[in-house]
Design a protein around this motif. Sequence first.
Motif, PDB file in Angstrom:
ATOM      1  N   VAL A  11       0.872  -1.170   0.000  1.00 16.12           N
ATOM      2  CA  VAL A  11       0.000   0.000   0.000  1.00 16.12           C
ATOM      3  C   VAL A  11       0.911   1.221   0.000  1.00 16.12           C
ATOM      4  N   SER A  12       0.708   2.129  -0.952  1.00 17.13           N
ATOM      5  CA  SER A  12       1.528   3.343  -0.989  1.00 17.13           C
ATOM      6  C   SER A  12       0.855   4.415  -0.134  1.00 17.13           C
ATOM      7  N   LEU A  13       1.599   4.906   0.839  1.00 16.84           N
ATOM      8  CA  LEU A  13       1.084   5.860   1.815  1.00 16.84           C
ATOM      9  C   LEU A  13       1.718   7.227   1.592  1.00 16.84           C
ATOM     10  N   PHE A  14       0.895   8.261   1.566  1.00 16.76           N
ATOM     11  CA  PHE A  14       1.335   9.649   1.421  1.00 16.76           C
ATOM     12  C   PHE A  14       0.962  10.380   2.704  1.00 16.76           C
ATOM     13  N   TYR A  15       1.945  11.037   3.302  1.00 15.67           N
ATOM     14  CA  TYR A  15       1.692  11.848   4.493  1.00 15.67           C
ATOM     15  C   TYR A  15       1.417  13.287   4.091  1.00 15.67           C
ATOM     16  N   SER A  16       0.257  13.803   4.472  1.00 13.04           N
ATOM     17  CA  SER A  16      -0.059  15.218   4.310  1.00 13.04           C
ATOM     18  C   SER A  16       0.003  15.815   5.708  1.00 13.04           C
ATOM     19  N   TYR A  17       0.941  16.733   5.921  1.00 12.38           N
ATOM     20  CA  TYR A  17       1.191  17.246   7.265  1.00 12.38           C
ATOM     21  C   TYR A  17       1.839  18.630   7.168  1.00 12.38           C
ATOM     22  N   ALA A  18       1.769  19.380   8.247  1.00  9.18           N
ATOM     23  CA  ALA A  18       2.473  20.662   8.326  1.00  9.18           C
ATOM     24  C   ALA A  18       3.881  20.401   8.844  1.00  9.18           C
ATOM     25  N   HIS A  19       4.842  21.151   8.347  1.00  8.94           N
ATOM     26  CA  HIS A  19       6.227  20.938   8.763  1.00  8.94           C
ATOM     27  C   HIS A  19       6.424  21.126  10.262  1.00  8.94           C
ATOM     28  N   GLU A  20       5.581  21.909  10.889  1.00  9.37           N
ATOM     29  CA  GLU A  20       5.659  22.062  12.348  1.00  9.37           C
ATOM     30  C   GLU A  20       5.397  20.740  13.062  1.00  9.37           C
ATOM     31  N   ASP A  21       4.761  19.805  12.375  1.00 11.38           N
ATOM     32  CA  ASP A  21       4.429  18.506  12.956  1.00 11.38           C
ATOM     33  C   ASP A  21       5.339  17.383  12.444  1.00 11.38           C
ATOM     34  N   ALA A  22       6.497  17.748  11.902  1.00  9.19           N
ATOM     35  CA  ALA A  22       7.418  16.745  11.342  1.00  9.19           C
ATOM     36  C   ALA A  22       7.850  15.711  12.381  1.00  9.19           C
ATOM     37  N   SER A  23       8.054  16.145  13.612  1.00  7.61           N
ATOM     38  CA  SER A  23       8.477  15.175  14.638  1.00  7.61           C
ATOM     39  C   SER A  23       7.378  14.144  14.909  1.00  7.61           C
ATOM     40  N   LEU A  24       6.126  14.564  14.817  1.00  4.24           N
ATOM     41  CA  LEU A  24       5.012  13.630  15.006  1.00  4.24           C
ATOM     42  C   LEU A  24       4.901  12.685  13.810  1.00  4.24           C
ATOM     43  N   ARG A  25       5.144  13.203  12.605  1.00  6.80           N
ATOM     44  CA  ARG A  25       5.168  12.349  11.418  1.00  6.80           C
ATOM     45  C   ARG A  25       6.265  11.293  11.554  1.00  6.80           C
ATOM     46  N   ASP A  26       7.446  11.716  12.042  1.00  6.73           N
ATOM     47  CA  ASP A  26       8.546  10.769  12.237  1.00  6.73           C
ATOM     48  C   ASP A  26       8.168   9.666  13.218  1.00  6.73           C
ATOM     49  N   GLU A  27       7.437  10.027  14.271  1.00  7.07           N
ATOM     50  CA  GLU A  27       6.989   9.015  15.243  1.00  7.07           C
ATOM     51  C   GLU A  27       6.094   7.978  14.570  1.00  7.07           C
ATOM     52  N   LEU A  28       5.131   8.457  13.785  1.00 11.86           N
ATOM     53  CA  LEU A  28       4.227   7.532  13.101  1.00 11.86           C
ATOM     54  C   LEU A  28       4.985   6.695  12.079  1.00 11.86           C
ATOM     55  N   CYS A  29       5.891   7.307  11.340  1.00  7.28           N
ATOM     56  CA  CYS A  29       6.725   6.551  10.376  1.00  7.28           C
ATOM     57  C   CYS A  29       7.429   5.391  11.080  1.00  7.28           C
ATOM     58  N   GLY A  30       7.969   5.669  12.238  1.00  9.69           N
ATOM     59  CA  GLY A  30       8.659   4.625  12.990  1.00  9.69           C
ATOM     60  C   GLY A  30       7.748   3.486  13.389  1.00  9.69           C
ATOM     61  N   HIS A  31       6.524   3.823  13.801  1.00 13.49           N
ATOM     62  CA  HIS A  31       5.577   2.791  14.205  1.00 13.49           C
ATOM     63  C   HIS A  31       5.051   1.983  13.021  1.00 13.49           C
ATOM     64  N   LEU A  32       5.126   2.543  11.828  1.00 12.98           N
ATOM     65  CA  LEU A  32       4.669   1.824  10.639  1.00 12.98           C
ATOM     66  C   LEU A  32       5.801   1.126   9.891  1.00 12.98           C
ATOM     67  N   LYS A  33       7.033   1.310  10.348  1.00 13.91           N
ATOM     68  CA  LYS A  33       8.202   0.729   9.677  1.00 13.91           C
ATOM     69  C   LYS A  33       8.111  -0.791   9.574  1.00 13.91           C
TER      70      LYS A  33
END
Length: 190
Positions: A11-33
Amino acid sequence: MPAESEVPVPVSLFYSYAHEDASLRDELCGHLKILERRGLLSQWHDRQIQAGEDWHSRISEELQSADLVLLLVSTAFINSDYIFGNELTVAMQRHAAGFATVVPVIVRAVNIEAEDADAFPFMKLQGLPTDLRPVTSGPNPDEAWTNRGRGVAGSSRGGGGPWRPRRPSRTSGPTTCARPTASGCRRPRR
């Protein structure tokens, strides 16, 4: 000789997020790794754009091919003209046409009410988790991310759950977009 089992297409996943929330995106990326390592998921976000690339074109290309679009919703997300004018518009059109699934994930508390649904079309969609509690509001963010990861993982196993695009049926004829170039829609991959 027994037939070899087919390798699932991630499944190809695209993250739509504000750069201010990059650390939260990184957390989710890690949990989906773990889903990436199992070949079930392919994650993409704009920080993967290489130097010299046309960033707007690359974002558009990745968004056009995404099966799943996660909206990491926060005040910064709501305040982003780029997200609302580009990413959200295309994502919601692709969702409506059945080419992608859009899932809101409330990452920070944001003041959106039910009557705001016309201005914020993602409010009409079920998000993760079902109670839409912001990740940052709980006592244990790792537990909150794990919960959201399970939501993605549970549906990625065996047979294309809700994160697989709602492909038009072969018997119903082709699905086309009213304005393919303006809407960003394209034919689904088979």
